[in-house]
Motif scaffolding. Sequence first.
Motif, PDB file in Angstrom:
ATOM      1  N   ASP A  57       0.794  -1.224   0.000  1.00 36.10           N
ATOM      2  CA  ASP A  57       0.000   0.000   0.000  1.00 36.10           C
ATOM      3  C   ASP A  57       0.824   1.269   0.000  1.00 36.10           C
ATOM      4  O   ASP A  57       0.328   2.316  -0.365  1.00 36.10           O
ATOM      5  N   ARG A  58       2.045   1.198   0.447  1.00 44.35           N
ATOM      6  CA  ARG A  58       2.788   2.434   0.617  1.00 44.35           C
ATOM      7  C   ARG A  58       4.099   2.496  -0.144  1.00 44.35           C
ATOM      8  O   ARG A  58       4.540   3.578  -0.505  1.00 44.35           O
ATOM      9  N   SER A  59       4.751   1.344  -0.371  1.00 47.24           N
ATOM     10  CA  SER A  59       6.106   1.428  -0.903  1.00 47.24           C
ATOM     11  C   SER A  59       6.103   1.602  -2.417  1.00 47.24           C
ATOM     12  O   SER A  59       5.165   1.226  -3.110  1.00 47.24           O
ATOM     13  N   PHE A  60       7.174   2.201  -2.914  1.00 45.00           N
ATOM     14  CA  PHE A  60       7.316   2.418  -4.354  1.00 45.00           C
ATOM     15  C   PHE A  60       7.511   1.086  -5.070  1.00 45.00           C
ATOM     16  O   PHE A  60       6.989   0.871  -6.164  1.00 45.00           O
ATOM     17  N   LEU A  61       8.238   0.179  -4.416  1.00 44.60           N
ATOM     18  CA  LEU A  61       8.448  -1.139  -5.014  1.00 44.60           C
ATOM     19  C   LEU A  61       7.107  -1.855  -5.188  1.00 44.60           C
ATOM     20  O   LEU A  61       6.823  -2.444  -6.236  1.00 44.60           O
ATOM     21  N   TYR A 113       4.266  -0.421  -5.442  1.00 45.77           N
ATOM     22  CA  TYR A 113       3.572   0.317  -6.507  1.00 45.77           C
ATOM     23  C   TYR A 113       3.990  -0.209  -7.881  1.00 45.77           C
ATOM     24  O   TYR A 113       3.159  -0.488  -8.744  1.00 45.77           O
ATOM     25  N   SER A 145       2.392  -3.455  -8.625  1.00 39.27           N
ATOM     26  CA  SER A 145       0.980  -3.407  -8.979  1.00 39.27           C
ATOM     27  C   SER A 145       0.803  -2.875 -10.400  1.00 39.27           C
ATOM     28  O   SER A 145      -0.105  -3.288 -11.108  1.00 39.27           O
TER      29      SER A 145
END
Lengths: 368, 511
Positions: A217-221, A223, A226
């Motif tokens: 939900d929060r990390s760039f990795l 992201y 997804s």
Amino acid sequence: MRFRIEQRPEPSAAMRIAAPVLASILTLIVGSLFFASLGHDPLPTLYAFFVEPLSSMNGLSEWLLKASPLILIACGLAIGFRANVWNIGAEGQFTMGAIAASGIGLFWPNPDSALLLPLMFLAGMAAGMAWAAIPAFLRARMNTNEILVTLMMTYIATLFLSYLVHGPWRDPAGFNYPQTALLPTGALFESFDPAYRLNPSIFITVIAVLVMWLFTDRSFLGYKMSVSGAAPLAARYAGFRESAAVWIGLLAGGAAAGVAGMAEAAGPLGQLSPQISPGYGFAAIIVAFIGRLNAFGIVLGGLLMSLLFLGGEGVQMTLALPSALTRIFQGILLFFLLAADFFIFYRIRVVRPARDAHVLETARVAGD
Amino acid sequence: MHPRLELRNISKRYPGVVANDDVSLSIQPGEIHAVLGENGAGKSTLMKIIYGAAQADTGEIYCDGNAIAAHNPAMSRALGIEMVYQHFALFESVSVVENIALSASGAFDLPSLADKIRELSLRYGMPIDPHRQVHDLSVGERQRVEIVRCLLQAPKLLILDEPTSVLTPQAVVKLFDTLRQLAAEGCSIVYISHKLDEVQELCDTATVLRNGKVTGTARPKETTSLELARMMVGSKLPEMHVSPAAPSEKPVLEVRNLSAKARDHFGVDLKDVSFDVRGGEIVGLAGVSGNGQAELIALLSGERTHGHYDAIKIGGTPAAGLRPDERRKLGLAFVPEERLGRGAVPSHTLWENAVLTAHRLGTVSKGLVDRRKASIFAAGVIDRFKVKANGPGATAQSLSGGNLQKFIVGREIALAPKLLLVSQPTWGVDVGASAFIRQTIVDLSRAGTAVFVVSEELDELFEICDRLLVICQGQVSPSLVRTSTDREEIGLLMTGRKMSKDRSGDVALQD
């Protein structure tokens, strides 16, 4: 009158909440009809399934004990699933984790060392990851299908375990049973209460859920993963590496399953035997999807799945229902749960009759 | 005499949109009737209703004076209504005659069908060899196949949906001749377009749609294009301001002898492509689609890498082997042709889609996505580019094509690039927003950015570019200065015809 399935312009927020409720109601109705048609009074059966297992301390302890590995594995798998990396071999990674951890527990020179459990934890995680690294390498380098490879690797792991407990690791004092010696006390998680089996390994799961939430939900990795899953061309457009998604997805699942295997060996099992898992690795796939690949959803999914395991055993023992019946009932519930999710993204519309006589033609044009 | 086709008070709603609102029109036998409108005006829905592929909620359709009840495509064909789609429905791996036989009802008699195709295509001045494989045909030739397929049914009404969007100027002239001949023989033609000049040249009558409503009926040959445009757009047309370019000394993008094999069977190999783009200028790439544009743009953006690192240099750095994110570090920004699924993740929100390429601008810190900053960034783009959206939390797929395009263009421009690649900047974008996007691109270039635009719309390229390149079968022409070239020259290059006289001034063309 005909019906047409349409995609909703936006996923329905109301349906997101209503879907599980709808699924539960449908399950209760269909399940009741099903039990009644076979001559079992529905109410006591449902009671034995869902309420009785939770009405004792031992029941609660068993509930959490069984939910823990399911949730832990599902968290790891969901990281991959979000990126369309389909690791369905968690059962094998779980087995390898249990083997490596037990190996340390059995053969470490100093069985009283305080480092023993942490070492076993690392060994279990490393073994699970290593087992998942093989399909990851093959997919990233040679574009093999990870679904097939992970599944087949599960059989290898199971047979490897069988070989160990029948052969080199068999307990000499075990009356020739195919099992290893008991792990030394220093290699076991101590139960919270001697009367029950629940032990501190459940905190590993709690931490894993939080890490999973932070990651997805929060990390760039998370992201990037997804994006890879939802739109591979957009990931390529942005320069996110597909191979990174494959590696992270598979290794996360392998690590979680390996740790779950370690916790099982160092917890309720205490030794290795040919059957160490009641299918946690496969059930966790369902848990991940019931939880919609979301950390907190997975917690609920894992608790539900564990309750189904317990309730299924319960009705077999108290009401003498055949095991096939309980499995069918579990299937009904899972079917409705996953099917109801469909209505979050789609809706059904009634189409007036006379106007759609030529379906094929319409389809050709509509597909244009 | 009854009109060939008459629509009375047709209305059609989709969830959230009124696609057609009380539309009436009538078409006489032998008339060429334009349906004019911007993208999203409801033209396509209206055509689907005429063809029976969609049903009107209210209103009636009459054909030769008889009401059509329970309309559907099979009924249309029985009535002699045929439609040529914008996107062709042909099987690439089989021949022309086989394609046509597959869609025709009746006996499967290839030799006689091939004879008919040959005869009919010659009669209407668009010769086509029935035995060629479809994947060998150019886009223009494929369109001929679609038209011949319709003509074999001896239609009384032929609908063409944006037929010229894929054609060279010369092919358009030929198509118009064919259509005039058909009309002279009594066939009615419905011609859907948003191109005013074509409608004025070809059509007898025009019905103009805006937001699903008929805003006027005109005789295009007697009406000025300004009047027609006002009917289409409804307000004053924005004007473009293109100041003279001041190109930088050193090129920002250098492409040298770039050759690459197509990645799939139907792609086009790039052959020895070389060109420069300097800071402060806009270079356009013209060409009929499918001539290697997709391959070139993928190589420039880094979605596809190349072994000869020096073949592409960005700001002097060899970049052909770098991934897209590495090239973005060198100052590249890129607006791809496909918005959903490539330029944006359909199911993600706008703020999430902002992070896709703006993660270097503080929307990501310490490995975590900063949702607040991402939302502020997205809100800034929405605001500055007047994106019609339900705030940064709206999903990309909930936006119309034009609005999503504004968002993506806005996001890439907000990155303050040194080099901007844009593919089809205004596809599916309405006139007002197109002008805005073009003006933004021009302003960006005048502020020093090197801009490379790929477009199939010659008008657009002539409007904003300083220099033009033409791609044909994977080869790129030397650059032509916009002010000293014209459509005819570009059109000839688009068809691969070599030029003998040197018109570009600085470089001699191939002979």
